[in-house]
Design a protein around this motif. Structure first.
Motif, mmCIF file in Angstrom:
data_model
loop_
_atom_site.group_PDB
_atom_site.id
_atom_site.type_symbol
_atom_site.label_atom_id
_atom_site.label_comp_id
_atom_site.label_asym_id
_atom_site.label_seq_id
_atom_site.Cartn_x
_atom_site.Cartn_y
_atom_site.Cartn_z
ATOM 1 N N ALA A 106 -32.615 53.912 44.265
ATOM 2 C CA ALA A 106 -31.476 54.559 43.607
ATOM 3 C C ALA A 106 -30.445 53.555 43.107
ATOM 4 O O ALA A 106 -29.553 53.907 42.340
ATOM 5 N N LEU A 107 -30.599 52.300 43.539
ATOM 6 C CA LEU A 107 -29.529 51.317 43.347
ATOM 7 C C LEU A 107 -29.068 51.175 41.894
ATOM 8 O O LEU A 107 -27.860 51.135 41.614
ATOM 9 N N TYR A 108 -30.042 51.121 40.971
ATOM 10 C CA TYR A 108 -29.688 50.946 39.554
ATOM 11 C C TYR A 108 -28.773 52.078 39.097
ATOM 12 O O TYR A 108 -27.733 51.857 38.478
ATOM 13 N N ASP A 109 -29.154 53.286 39.439
ATOM 14 C CA ASP A 109 -28.355 54.447 39.014
ATOM 15 C C ASP A 109 -27.002 54.497 39.724
ATOM 16 O O ASP A 109 -25.994 54.876 39.128
ATOM 17 N N VAL A 155 -29.052 44.785 33.857
ATOM 18 C CA VAL A 155 -30.443 44.455 33.553
ATOM 19 C C VAL A 155 -31.201 44.469 34.869
ATOM 20 O O VAL A 155 -30.600 44.333 35.932
ATOM 21 N N GLY A 156 -32.512 44.601 34.778
ATOM 22 C CA GLY A 156 -33.275 44.581 36.011
ATOM 23 C C GLY A 156 -34.719 44.892 35.735
ATOM 24 O O GLY A 156 -35.133 45.046 34.582
ATOM 25 N N TYR A 157 -35.472 44.941 36.786
ATOM 26 C CA TYR A 157 -36.869 45.330 36.630
ATOM 27 C C TYR A 157 -37.114 46.568 37.462
ATOM 28 O O TYR A 157 -36.368 46.854 38.392
ATOM 29 N N ASN A 158 -38.140 47.296 37.096
ATOM 30 C CA ASN A 158 -38.451 48.532 37.782
ATOM 31 C C ASN A 158 -39.786 48.388 38.494
ATOM 32 O O ASN A 158 -40.838 48.358 37.865
ATOM 33 N N MET A 159 -39.699 48.261 39.804
ATOM 34 C CA MET A 159 -40.918 48.039 40.589
ATOM 35 C C MET A 159 -41.278 49.349 41.286
ATOM 36 O O MET A 159 -40.572 49.805 42.183
ATOM 37 N N ASP A 160 -42.373 49.944 40.833
ATOM 38 C CA ASP A 160 -42.769 51.244 41.367
ATOM 39 C C ASP A 160 -44.287 51.385 41.248
ATOM 40 O O ASP A 160 -44.781 52.188 40.458
ATOM 41 N N PRO A 161 -45.040 50.595 42.031
ATOM 42 C CA PRO A 161 -46.509 50.566 41.865
ATOM 43 C C PRO A 161 -47.163 51.944 41.984
ATOM 44 O O PRO A 161 -48.231 52.159 41.409
ATOM 45 N N ILE A 162 -46.533 52.871 42.712
ATOM 46 C CA ILE A 162 -47.150 54.188 42.834
ATOM 47 C C ILE A 162 -47.174 54.885 41.479
ATOM 48 O O ILE A 162 -48.160 55.523 41.106
ATOM 49 N N LYS A 163 -46.094 54.734 40.715
ATOM 50 C CA LYS A 163 -46.018 55.424 39.428
ATOM 51 C C LYS A 163 -46.378 54.533 38.242
ATOM 52 O O LYS A 163 -46.993 54.965 37.287
ATOM 53 N N SER A 164 -45.910 53.274 38.249
ATOM 54 C CA SER A 164 -46.248 52.379 37.140
ATOM 55 C C SER A 164 -46.940 51.139 37.695
ATOM 56 O O SER A 164 -47.663 51.220 38.659
ATOM 57 N N ALA A 197 -24.010 40.590 32.046
ATOM 58 C CA ALA A 197 -24.760 41.719 32.608
ATOM 59 C C ALA A 197 -25.067 41.434 34.066
ATOM 60 O O ALA A 197 -25.249 40.277 34.456
ATOM 61 N N VAL A 198 -25.100 42.490 34.872
ATOM 62 C CA VAL A 198 -25.418 42.319 36.284
ATOM 63 C C VAL A 198 -26.868 42.731 36.516
ATOM 64 O O VAL A 198 -27.334 43.740 35.986
ATOM 65 N N MET A 199 -27.555 41.916 37.292
ATOM 66 C CA MET A 199 -28.963 42.205 37.558
ATOM 67 C C MET A 199 -29.094 43.144 38.751
ATOM 68 O O MET A 199 -28.699 42.821 39.869
ATOM 69 N N VAL A 200 -29.614 44.331 38.491
ATOM 70 C CA VAL A 200 -29.838 45.311 39.558
ATOM 71 C C VAL A 200 -31.269 45.831 39.430
ATOM 72 O O VAL A 200 -31.549 46.661 38.574
ATOM 73 N N PRO A 201 -32.185 45.335 40.249
ATOM 74 C CA PRO A 201 -33.555 45.831 40.138
ATOM 75 C C PRO A 201 -33.693 47.195 40.813
ATOM 76 O O PRO A 201 -32.907 47.539 41.690
ATOM 77 N N ARG A 202 -34.671 47.956 40.354
ATOM 78 C CA ARG A 202 -35.021 49.182 41.069
ATOM 79 C C ARG A 202 -36.355 48.907 41.759
ATOM 80 O O ARG A 202 -37.363 48.655 41.102
ATOM 81 N N ILE A 203 -36.334 48.909 43.090
ATOM 82 C CA ILE A 203 -37.569 48.647 43.826
ATOM 83 C C ILE A 203 -37.853 49.870 44.689
ATOM 84 O O ILE A 203 -37.195 50.100 45.704
ATOM 85 N N ALA A 204 -38.825 50.663 44.239
ATOM 86 C CA ALA A 204 -39.050 51.953 44.888
ATOM 87 C C ALA A 204 -40.049 51.848 46.032
ATOM 88 O O ALA A 204 -39.890 52.494 47.064
#
Lengths: 317, 308
Positions: free
Chosen positions: B92-95, B109-118, B71-78
């Motif tokens: 947008a990178l993950y998508d 796989v990755g993590y979703n970093m979006d402090p404004i929403k989560s 699996a390739v690690m692609v985080p989403r950092i908004a």
């Protein structure tokens, strides 16, 4: 025997050379087309310079090269100084016009602005990726209009109502030009409009945010176009100086740098009879597949470059 | 399971954080090789032609990992919280990767970093651990160690950074994103060239980030992208300590086009070179611009202090 210094400026379109004495006086000069073969062009240049020089009085003690083929020609002539064209132009211009404050330069593929204070370059800008508004743009538009690019200037001067042409981008300018021609604008108005467009584009791109002070010297192939010169004068409100020998400025500048450097190396015009070849080979050391250029004098390898790493290094000697 | 990490984009900011996290969790990983011509070529084929050079490089690195990992690690950092957004590419990178490689059966796989929403970074990493099949305390521990490694790494960078500022001779502040400056095919040739000219590069990206963000206000009050604000803050901190500034961007970077314009208009007393890289073959144009820029700085120094 007096010392003389040779400066060669090898551009993509033309090759220029000057020989100067200790007082920066031009003893010999040459100007010819590069025709895609810089080595051959320099050989022809050397033949022409040799005939002009008084060999009983002067001996060349150092060579300098500038322009886009400076590295290749620098190797072949064993140059003392190999310098970029911006610096060479700045030094050449300030030697002739010590009071100059602004240098406009529009060449075949690039354009630049150099700001000078008290004879010292303080700032400059160069076009980034886009060649809009340079000489090659004008040549292609001339071809479209069926006019020789050399005639552009005189034709532009006859226009009374220059046609406004969108100058932001070559592609838009071209479609705008076609449109204006189709709705009936006269050829001289369109040509004058193109000259204005080159100036507007230049001042909005490389000249953006720069304080343009007089005296202004305008150089490069496009400076031969009186229409562009006039448009620059109208836009800046200052007189713009175009030197009849402006095309030699880069060669002059690098010759002066050789003189200042004080390093001397023997030089012979016999170089023009020697056989120089370049061969490209693709390095297969890694996925970069660097194109390595090898330069030979006769069969002897004298220099090589183009490799990004040691794997592609070619042993010279 | 073996994770593949593309050596591109924010790897250059988070390598110690990501690698320590995975190592502590005993997750095997591989980092793609340094960028070369083949990677850029593959990335260019994969990307839409309007994408920036750096994102083409990223897709090339994902391509280079095909068949080398599970699996390739692609985080989403908004974003980093309110008012601190990143270039849209990073959210947008993950998508983008998922969509670009959908016919290759690529696992992401990755993590979703979006402090404004989560949540913030910790929540994102706990969730990341969960996706890797790890329990929450394990992930918490790994994250703590990873943050420690990141801090130590950063301190070392800062130490070297301060050392470079003390060096004699010509110093140039290099302003550019970490993934451009440190990339072997994009920015490293620029730094190598400066070294051959005896010039010390001072990297804006190495400045203390908190101080840089505080200083940025002097140059911009509205710059939305936090990475550009960090860089502009570094310019404000060091503009009097360096001889010139090189703005190094890849074509066509949206955030940089705004930031560079702002800098050129507002920083008047220091020479600035705007260097736009587009993956062109041959570096003659870049060398011409750098060489003449260094010449001009030398002339200025000669005029100011009479030194050569």
């Amino acid at each position: 025997m007096n010392k003389a210094y040779l400066g060669i400026d090898i551009g993509s379109i033309s090759t220029k050379g000057v020989i100067i004495d200790r007082n920066n006086k031009i003893l010999a000069s040459g100007y010819l087309w590069t025709e895609g073969n810089p080595v051959q062009a320099v050989k022809r240049l050397l033949v022409s310079l040799k005939d002009q020089l008084d060999h009983s009085q002067y001996q060349i003690v150092g060579v300098g090269t500038t322009g886009s083929a400076r590295k290749l020609i620098g190797v072949i002539t064993d140059a003392v100084e190999v310098k970029n064209e911006i610096t060479a132009h700045a030094i050449g211009t300030t030697s002739q016009y010590p009071q100059v404050r602004t240098i406009f330069e529009i060449g075949g593929q690039d354009s630049k602005i150099i700001l000078v204070e008290n004879g010292i370059v303080v700032d400059y800008a160069m076009n980034t990726l886009c060649a809009a508004g340079t000489g090659s743009f004008l040549s292609s538009q001339a071809a479209r209009l069926g006019v020789a690019v050399e005639d552009f200037g005189p034709i532009a001067l006859t226009s009374k109502h220059p046609t406004p042409i969108a100058a932001r981008c070559t592609v838009f300018a071209e479609s705008d030009l076609v449109h204006k021609a189709q709705i009936g604008h006269s050829k001289e108005d369109i040509i004058a409009g193109l000259c204005n467009a080159v100036v507007t584009n230049y001042l909005n791109n490389v000249g953006k945010g720069k304080r343009i002070a007089a005296p202004i010297v305008f150089q490069g192939g496009v400076s031969k176009n009186v229409g562009v010169k006039k448009a620059f004068e109208a836009a800046t409100g200052h007189q713009v100086i175009v030197d009849a020998n402006g095309h030699l400025t880069g060669a002059l500048g690098v010759a002066i740098m050789v003189k200042r450097k004080g390093v001397e190396r023997p030089f012979s015009f016999e170089l023009a009879q020697e056989d120089f070849t370049t061969r490209g080979r693709e390095c297969s050391g890694c996925a970069n597949n660097c194109e390595v250029i090898c330069v030979y004098r006769g069969n002897k390898l004298i220099d090589a470059w183009g490799n990004k790493c040691e794997k592609g290094a070619v042993k010279v000697g | 399971m073996k994770i593949g990490i593309p050596r591109a984009f924010l790897y250059y900011r988070y390598s110690s954080l990501w690698e320590t996290f995975l190592e502590t969790l005993n997750v095997d990983y591989v980092v793609s090789r340094e960028t070369d011509k083949a990677i850029l070529k593959q990335g260019t084929i994969r990307a839409i032609d309007e994408a920036c050079l750096s994102s083409k490089v990223y897709l090339g690195h994902v391509d280079a990992l095909l068949g080398k990992c599970d699996a390739v690690m692609v985080p989403r950092i908004a974003n980093f919280g309110k008012g601190n957004i990143l270039c849209t590419k990073f959210s947008a990178l993950y998508d983008i990767v998922d969509n670009t490689f959908r016919d290759n059966g690529l696992q992401l796989v990755g993590y979703n970093m979006d402090p404004i929403k989560s949540g913030g970074e910790l929540a994102a990493f706990l969730d990341f651990g969960k996706k890797l099949g790890k329990k929450k305390p394990e992930s918490f521990y790994a994250y703590t160690l990873a943050k420690q490694a990141e801090r130590i790494d950063r301190q070392e960078t800062l130490r070297q950074h301060e050392e470079s500022l003390r060096k004699p001779g010509i110093k140039l502040l290099i302003v550019g994103h970490c993934y451009n400056i440190h990339d072997k095919y994009i920015g490293r040739p620029v730094l190598d060239y400066l070294a051959t000219q005896g010039v010390t590069p001072v990297l804006a990206d190495d400045a203390d980030r908190r101080k840089a963000l505080e200083s940025a206000a002097a140059l911009t009050e509205t710059m939305p992208w936090i990475f550009n604000r960090e860089q502009m803050g570094a310019i404000e901190m060091y503009r009097d300590k360096v001889d010139g500034i090189v703005l190094l961007s890849t074509f066509p970077c949206g955030p940089d086009s705004l930031a560079n314009e702002t800098v050129i208009r507002r920083v008047k007393d220091t020479p600035i070179l705007n260097l736009l890289l587009d993956g062109q073959e041959g570096n003659a144009g870049v060398e011409t611009r750098l060489e003449s820029f260094i010449d001009i700085i030398r002339f200025r120094r000669e005029a100011a202090y009479g030194e050569a």
